[in-house]
Design a protein around this motif. Sequence first.
Motif, short mmCIF file in Angstrom:
data_model
loop_
_atom_site.label_atom_id
_atom_site.label_comp_id
_atom_site.label_asym_id
_atom_site.label_seq_id
_atom_site.Cartn_x
_atom_site.Cartn_y
_atom_site.Cartn_z
N UNK A 304 59.18 -5.43 85.53
CA UNK A 304 58.45 -4.31 86.14
C UNK A 304 57.60 -4.77 87.32
N UNK A 305 57.16 -6.02 87.29
CA UNK A 305 56.38 -6.56 88.41
C UNK A 305 57.23 -6.72 89.68
N UNK A 306 58.53 -6.50 89.57
CA UNK A 306 59.41 -6.52 90.74
C UNK A 306 58.97 -5.49 91.78
N UNK A 307 58.32 -4.42 91.31
CA UNK A 307 57.83 -3.39 92.24
C UNK A 307 56.90 -3.99 93.29
N UNK A 308 56.07 -4.94 92.87
CA UNK A 308 55.14 -5.59 93.80
C UNK A 308 55.72 -6.87 94.38
N UNK A 309 56.30 -7.71 93.51
CA UNK A 309 56.72 -9.04 93.98
C UNK A 309 57.90 -8.98 94.93
N UNK A 310 58.72 -7.91 94.85
CA UNK A 310 59.80 -7.75 95.82
C UNK A 310 59.61 -6.53 96.72
N UNK A 311 59.55 -5.33 96.12
CA UNK A 311 59.60 -4.10 96.93
C UNK A 311 58.41 -4.00 97.88
N UNK A 312 57.20 -4.12 97.34
CA UNK A 312 56.02 -4.05 98.21
C UNK A 312 55.98 -5.22 99.18
N UNK A 313 56.40 -6.39 98.70
CA UNK A 313 56.42 -7.57 99.57
C UNK A 313 57.41 -7.38 100.71
#
Length: 390
Positions: A304-313
């Motif tokens: 779920x942290x992919x939202x920040x670690x990839x998408x937002x990044x």
Amino acid sequence: MAPPPAGGRGHLLAFAVLSASYFAHIGFFNPYLPLWLKDLGLPIFIISLLTSVQSITRVFAPYAWGALSDHTGQRVLLLRISAGVALVASLGLWWNGGPWWLGLVLLVMFTHTSSMMSLTEAAMAHLVAGDWGRYGRIRLWGSAGFLATVFIAGEWFERFGMGHFPAWAGGTLAIVLIATLRLPDMRDPPLAHAAQKEPVGPVLRLPAVRWFFASLFFHVMAHFAVYGFLSLYLDSLGYGKGVIGLLWALSVASEVGWFFLQGRLLGRFAMPRWLLICGVAAVLRLGLTTGGGAWLWALVCAQLLHALSFAAHHTTCVAMVSRHFPGRLRGRGQALFTVIGYGFGGVLGVLAGGAIAQHYGYVVMFGVATLLAVAGSVCAWRTQRLESGG
């Protein structure tokens, strides 16, 4: 079929379709390529070498194609050429000629598909003109395409085995080619290319830009533990291909949610602050994957942290590159983003990850990736200080 007429809505729809088809291809290819290579009987280190071919091509291909697009302004034509050559090259996957043959086929394929990322990002950054809400609405189609194929392919391979992998490659690339043919014929004004070529050196000498690219390098290098080895790691822990596909799909679902909401969220902080937030999220994600592989709930939280670690990044990086590399620098700037992050960072991440996993195991490899994410966060903090005048 003729491309849609020029216009804001037509452009958005055409690029949304391209994004969906391109990431639908990536959604099945990247997660399941290591499992297909394992099914062919190849050892882990050879698998890591073959999966690193994609990153190797990102060292040279994006900048070469980006420079060519800056010079000619023909980004859409170059996208069509790339998709067509990649489709033809994928036919070579049907013949198992050993590691050298597979390496050659993947080299030709990835040389052209890798170029599509920077060419598309440059064209989309120009299209949205700083409206990252519109960018998110286009990009979420890509996430939806990835989500569909990572889940469907996981179930397909679980039921029928990995033997249909080449057919999936050719079919998804054919759809990508069709999508490029539907793009409006966008070209930069000829006058922009008649002028003297603008150099990138002065921009690269800015301290904030150097620290930004250092953060990008470590951040993406750390994530290649996930991109290159998460499927193998989960497989070694006894998770089935359906569960593996579901965990990948969960990460992309969170990505879709971010891209849908980012127009309302990004304005809350400056882009350098978002870079730091994404770095911290990467540390948490990789730490959970390292220590919590035996617990499904920990893997769910990590994905779920992919939202920040990839998408937002990703959006943050595209925005910062667009700001520092405007106009005639746009194509080369987006290419540098791909080369430094997914090229050099990816090559070292996959090769080092494969060597560490083979000698010390996947847990140690993900632990090293966590430390790399820490280094990326430190660089992001330094970028924020410089951008804010600190």
